[in-house]
Scaffold this active site. Structure first.
Site, mmCIF file in Angstrom:
data_model
loop_
_atom_site.group_PDB
_atom_site.id
_atom_site.type_symbol
_atom_site.label_atom_id
_atom_site.label_comp_id
_atom_site.label_asym_id
_atom_site.label_seq_id
_atom_site.Cartn_x
_atom_site.Cartn_y
_atom_site.Cartn_z
ATOM 1 N N ARG A 1 13.798 12.424 50.010
ATOM 2 C CA ARG A 1 14.477 12.867 51.229
ATOM 3 C C ARG A 1 15.055 11.704 52.013
ATOM 4 N NH1 ARG A 1 9.394 16.206 53.056
ATOM 5 N NH2 ARG A 1 8.635 14.227 52.284
ATOM 6 N N HIS B 1 12.800 22.220 48.157
ATOM 7 C CA HIS B 1 12.313 22.289 46.772
ATOM 8 C C HIS B 1 13.287 23.096 45.908
ATOM 9 C CE1 HIS B 1 8.118 22.072 48.798
ATOM 10 N NE2 HIS B 1 8.328 20.893 48.236
ATOM 11 N N SER C 1 6.983 20.885 53.543
ATOM 12 C CA SER C 1 6.012 21.986 53.644
ATOM 13 C C SER C 1 5.115 21.769 54.870
ATOM 14 C CB SER C 1 5.140 22.046 52.389
ATOM 15 O OG SER C 1 5.935 22.285 51.256
ATOM 16 N N LYS D 1 -8.621 19.589 48.096
ATOM 17 C CA LYS D 1 -7.837 19.905 49.288
ATOM 18 C C LYS D 1 -7.958 21.383 49.615
ATOM 19 C CE LYS D 1 -4.033 16.586 49.469
ATOM 20 N NZ LYS D 1 -2.583 16.483 49.333
#
Ligand code: PNS
Length: 163
Positions: free
Chosen positions: A90, A17, A129, A41
């Site tokens: 990515r 990030h 993450s 969440k």
């Protein structure tokens, strides 16, 4: 002045990030990193904790600010006058999901919110993450994934310290 937003969960912020933030900060006049506060969440870190972590690791970047949002990204973008959303890519596996979100945001915002993709630097292409949390769950070494300050906070959450 072109103001861009960089949305995400950042639970926690990783070197991947940070790489995107640093590069985007050179391309746009102002970047707002915006942390999704999703009540549905259960993140490892609260939205306030994630905002604080991001503020700490971007404190040397004068044109980067940090905020949180809930609800739709297009509504946050409209409220703050941003027309560009930044996302890191990515690998090709990210592409389908990211393309769908980018196109949805463009459609829902009637063309107002566009997405700029930055290819993640290859040394961080494995990082996420989720992987950081998975490694930390088993007491592994996350020092190559996150800045030291963040590593300590993650290790505190999992009640361990990697030797
Ligand atoms: O870091 P993440 O979890 O991949 O980030 C995903 C994020 C926050 C960019 C995305 O879930 C989002 O923008 N959520 C807010 C709700 C929304 O606007 N969804 C877009 C329409 S599908």
């Amino acid at each position: 002045m072109i103001r861009a937003i960089y949305p995400g969960s950042f639970d926690p912020v990783t070197y991947g990030h940070l790489d995107v933030i640093k590069r985007a900060a050179k391309m746009f006049d102002e970047i707002t990193v915006c942390v999704l506060d999703n009540k549905a969440k259960t993140p490892l870190f609260s939205a306030d904790e994630r905002v604080k972590m991001l503020q700490d690791v971007t404190s040397d970047m004068p044109n980067v600010r940090v905020d949180s949002f809930s609800g739709l990204l297009i509504d946050y973008a409209a409220r703050t006058g941003a027309h560009v959303s930044i996302r890191g890519l990515r690998a090709v596996t990210d592409f389908e999901y990211e393309l769908q979100i980018a196109q949805t945001n463009k459609q829902l915002s009637h063309g107002s919110l566009d997405t700029v993709f930055l290819a993640t630097s290859h040394e961080y292409s494995y990082l996420s993450s989720s992987a950081v949390k998975e490694i930390a769950t088993f007491g592994g070494d996350i020092s190559e994934c996150v800045p030291d300050h963040i590593r300590k906070l993650v290790e505190e959450k999992y009640a361990y310290e990697h030797q």
